[in-house]
Every structure is written in structure tokens, then in C-alpha cells.
Design a protein around this motif. Structure first.
Motif, PDB file in Angstrom:
ATOM      1  N   ARG A 133       0.742  -1.319  -0.001  1.00  0.00           N
ATOM      2  CA  ARG A 133      -0.169   0.017   0.133  1.00  0.00           C
ATOM      3  C   ARG A 133       0.944   1.349  -0.082  1.00  0.00           C
ATOM      4  NH1 ARG A 133      -2.067   3.289   3.973  1.00  0.00           N
ATOM      5  NH2 ARG A 133      -0.869   1.967   5.691  1.00  0.00           N
ATOM      6  N   CYS A 134       0.546   2.032  -0.837  1.00  0.00           N
ATOM      7  CA  CYS A 134       1.312   3.545  -0.752  1.00  0.00           C
ATOM      8  C   CYS A 134       0.732   4.341   0.528  1.00  0.00           C
ATOM      9  CB  CYS A 134       0.803   4.313  -2.074  1.00  0.00           C
ATOM     10  SG  CYS A 134       1.520   6.170  -2.010  1.00  0.00           S
ATOM     11  N   LEU A 135       1.823   4.663   1.256  1.00  0.00           N
ATOM     12  CA  LEU A 135       1.403   5.435   2.604  1.00  0.00           C
ATOM     13  C   LEU A 135       1.196   6.948   2.215  1.00  0.00           C
ATOM     14  CD1 LEU A 135       4.523   4.053   4.538  1.00  0.00           C
ATOM     15  CD2 LEU A 135       2.085   3.214   4.584  1.00  0.00           C
ATOM     16  N   ASP A 136       1.116   7.416   1.159  1.00  0.00           N
ATOM     17  CA  ASP A 136       0.953   8.634   0.733  1.00  0.00           C
ATOM     18  C   ASP A 136      -0.322   9.029  -0.045  1.00  0.00           C
ATOM     19  OD1 ASP A 136       3.450   9.878   1.854  1.00  0.00           O
ATOM     20  OD2 ASP A 136       4.148   8.547   0.437  1.00  0.00           O
ATOM     21  N   ASP A 137      -1.026   7.751  -0.524  1.00  0.00           N
ATOM     22  CA  ASP A 137      -2.206   7.593  -1.283  1.00  0.00           C
ATOM     23  C   ASP A 137      -2.876   6.295  -1.399  1.00  0.00           C
ATOM     24  OD1 ASP A 137      -4.233   7.743  -3.486  1.00  0.00           O
ATOM     25  OD2 ASP A 137      -2.993   8.827  -4.849  1.00  0.00           O
ATOM     26  N   ASP A 138      -3.893   6.415  -0.399  1.00  0.00           N
ATOM     27  CA  ASP A 138      -4.627   5.079  -0.058  1.00  0.00           C
ATOM     28  C   ASP A 138      -5.339   4.459  -1.351  1.00  0.00           C
ATOM     29  OD1 ASP A 138      -4.148   4.850   2.612  1.00  0.00           O
ATOM     30  OD2 ASP A 138      -5.897   6.077   2.982  1.00  0.00           O
ATOM     31  N   ALA A 139      -5.488   5.067  -2.220  1.00  0.00           N
ATOM     32  CA  ALA A 139      -5.964   4.334  -3.626  1.00  0.00           C
ATOM     33  C   ALA A 139      -4.943   3.722  -4.400  1.00  0.00           C
ATOM     34  CB  ALA A 139      -6.479   5.501  -4.551  1.00  0.00           C
ATOM     35  N   VAL A 140      -3.724   3.592  -4.031  1.00  0.00           N
ATOM     36  CA  VAL A 140      -2.438   3.003  -4.784  1.00  0.00           C
ATOM     37  C   VAL A 140      -1.729   2.202  -4.007  1.00  0.00           C
ATOM     38  CG1 VAL A 140      -0.470   3.718  -6.034  1.00  0.00           C
ATOM     39  CG2 VAL A 140      -2.325   5.425  -6.175  1.00  0.00           C
ATOM     40  N   ALA A 141      -1.341   0.994  -4.695  1.00  0.00           N
ATOM     41  CA  ALA A 141      -0.702  -0.065  -4.238  1.00  0.00           C
ATOM     42  C   ALA A 141       0.393  -0.752  -5.419  1.00  0.00           C
ATOM     43  CB  ALA A 141      -1.656  -1.202  -3.615  1.00  0.00           C
ATOM     44  N   VAL A 142       1.233  -1.376  -4.664  1.00  0.00           N
ATOM     45  CA  VAL A 142       1.906  -2.429  -5.577  1.00  0.00           C
ATOM     46  C   VAL A 142       2.041  -3.689  -5.426  1.00  0.00           C
ATOM     47  CG1 VAL A 142       3.654  -0.373  -6.117  1.00  0.00           C
ATOM     48  CG2 VAL A 142       3.934  -2.020  -4.283  1.00  0.00           C
ATOM     49  N   PRO A 143       2.158  -4.671  -6.126  1.00  0.00           N
ATOM     50  CA  PRO A 143       2.029  -6.131  -5.852  1.00  0.00           C
ATOM     51  C   PRO A 143       2.951  -6.373  -4.773  1.00  0.00           C
ATOM     52  CG  PRO A 143       2.238  -5.767  -8.148  1.00  0.00           C
ATOM     53  CD  PRO A 143       2.452  -4.529  -7.644  1.00  0.00           C
ATOM     54  N   VAL A 144       2.563  -7.395  -4.108  1.00  0.00           N
ATOM     55  CA  VAL A 144       3.254  -8.238  -2.786  1.00  0.00           C
ATOM     56  C   VAL A 144       3.559  -9.531  -3.272  1.00  0.00           C
ATOM     57  CG1 VAL A 144       3.483  -8.680  -0.183  1.00  0.00           C
ATOM     58  CG2 VAL A 144       2.496  -6.624  -1.174  1.00  0.00           C
ATOM     59  N   TYR A 145       4.667 -10.335  -2.910  1.00  0.00           N
ATOM     60  CA  TYR A 145       4.919 -11.548  -3.370  1.00  0.00           C
ATOM     61  C   TYR A 145       5.584 -12.306  -2.059  1.00  0.00           C
ATOM     62  CZ  TYR A 145       5.025  -9.523  -8.172  1.00  0.00           C
ATOM     63  OH  TYR A 145       4.323  -8.997  -9.065  1.00  0.00           O
ATOM     64  N   PRO A 146       5.282 -13.359  -1.763  1.00  0.00           N
ATOM     65  CA  PRO A 146       6.022 -14.094  -1.029  1.00  0.00           C
ATOM     66  C   PRO A 146       7.339 -14.348  -1.005  1.00  0.00           C
ATOM     67  CG  PRO A 146       4.687 -15.689  -2.076  1.00  0.00           C
ATOM     68  CD  PRO A 146       4.266 -14.274  -2.658  1.00  0.00           C
ATOM     69  N   VAL A 147       8.141 -14.072  -0.121  1.00  0.00           N
ATOM     70  CA  VAL A 147       9.506 -14.575  -0.234  1.00  0.00           C
ATOM     71  C   VAL A 147      10.223 -15.308   0.576  1.00  0.00           C
ATOM     72  CG1 VAL A 147      10.341 -12.187   0.674  1.00  0.00           C
ATOM     73  CG2 VAL A 147      11.859 -13.158  -0.963  1.00  0.00           C
ATOM     74  N   VAL A 148      11.092 -16.150   0.424  1.00  0.00           N
ATOM     75  CA  VAL A 148      11.910 -16.945   1.324  1.00  0.00           C
ATOM     76  C   VAL A 148      13.251 -17.143   1.026  1.00  0.00           C
ATOM     77  CG1 VAL A 148       9.925 -18.635   1.554  1.00  0.00           C
ATOM     78  CG2 VAL A 148      11.379 -19.140  -0.039  1.00  0.00           C
ATOM     79  N   GLU A 149      13.944 -17.504   1.956  1.00  0.00           N
ATOM     80  CA  GLU A 149      15.628 -17.883   1.838  1.00  0.00           C
ATOM     81  C   GLU A 149      15.724 -19.155   2.398  1.00  0.00           C
ATOM     82  OE1 GLU A 149      19.370 -15.912   4.057  1.00  0.00           O
ATOM     83  OE2 GLU A 149      17.460 -14.742   4.132  1.00  0.00           O
ATOM     84  N   GLU A 150      15.959 -19.812   1.375  1.00  0.00           N
ATOM     85  CA  GLU A 150      16.281 -21.478   1.978  1.00  0.00           C
ATOM     86  C   GLU A 150      17.502 -21.964   1.363  1.00  0.00           C
ATOM     87  OE1 GLU A 150      12.454 -23.079   0.960  1.00  0.00           O
ATOM     88  OE2 GLU A 150      12.896 -23.047  -1.211  1.00  0.00           O
TER      89      GLU A 150
END
Length: 114
Positions: free
Chosen positions: A97-114
């Protein structure tokens, strides 16, 4: 005889599987690496100063440029964010989520280190 070397790897969850990104040491605290995903989209994998990994879309939705991996990281109320290097909008690394504009977001992906 074939010998298989298993190396630790940072991976992003994408579609039905995991995309290898890099060896863990390549993602330094406070920094990110940019990743080209199989469908041609971009992601940025960040390691925050405490060591946790986060992955979000790399394209700044305000400019269309693939630059979020070059942004500065920080935190607001204990939540890590990245500030776009272009127009300085901040994106929550956990939610996208954009902290400066609630109407805007970017995708989020799961990430692992293994």
C-alpha cells in the motif's frame, strides 16, 4: 558419480511455484535487488535492517518506471517501507500500500530464503 551442491537461495513466490532470485548475500540490509519475473513483470526484493526479506512490485505506479529497488528504505510506526527515488511516495513493504495515497498499491510477493 554426480555431485549436487545445494546453495542457499532467495526465491519469490510467483504463480504456482518459486522463482530463484539470488544467493542470500546479494541482498544486503537496507538494499534491494530487482528481479524480472517469468511474465515480464518486475519485482524488488528488499532486506530490511533487521534481516527480514520483503518482495514487492518494482514499478513505481506514479511514473511507470521500474525503480523501487533503488529507493530508500525506512519505517513508520514499526512498519518497513521504501520511498520511490523519483517522486518520493512511500510503499509499505508488507502490504504494498502507498502510505501517501490510499488508492494506490504495488503487488506483494511471498519471499523465502532457503
Amino acid at each position: 558419480m554426480t555431485t549436487h551442491v545445494t546453495r542457499a537461495m532467495v526465491r519469490i513466490g510467483f504463480g504456482e511455484g518459486w522463482v530463484p532470485v539470488c544467493v542470500p548475500g546479494r541482498v544486503e540490509p537496507g538494499r534491494a535487488v530487482a528481479v524480472l519475473l517469468p511474465d515480464g513483470s518486475q519485482a524488488a526484493v528488499f532486506r530490511i535492517r533487521g534481516g527480514a526479506l520483503h518482495a514487492i512490485g518494482n514499478v513505481d505506479p506514479f511514473t511507470g518506471a521500474g525503480v523501487l529497488a533503488h529507493g530508500l528504505t525506512g519505517s513508520l510506526d514499526g512498519r518497513p517501507y521504501v520511498a520511490s527515488p523519483l517522486l518520493k511516495q512511500r510503499f509499505d513493504l508488507a502490504s504494498g500500500r502507498c502510505l501517501d495515497d490510499d488508492a494506490v498499491a504495488v503487488p506483494v510477493y511471498p519471499v523465502v530464503e532457503e
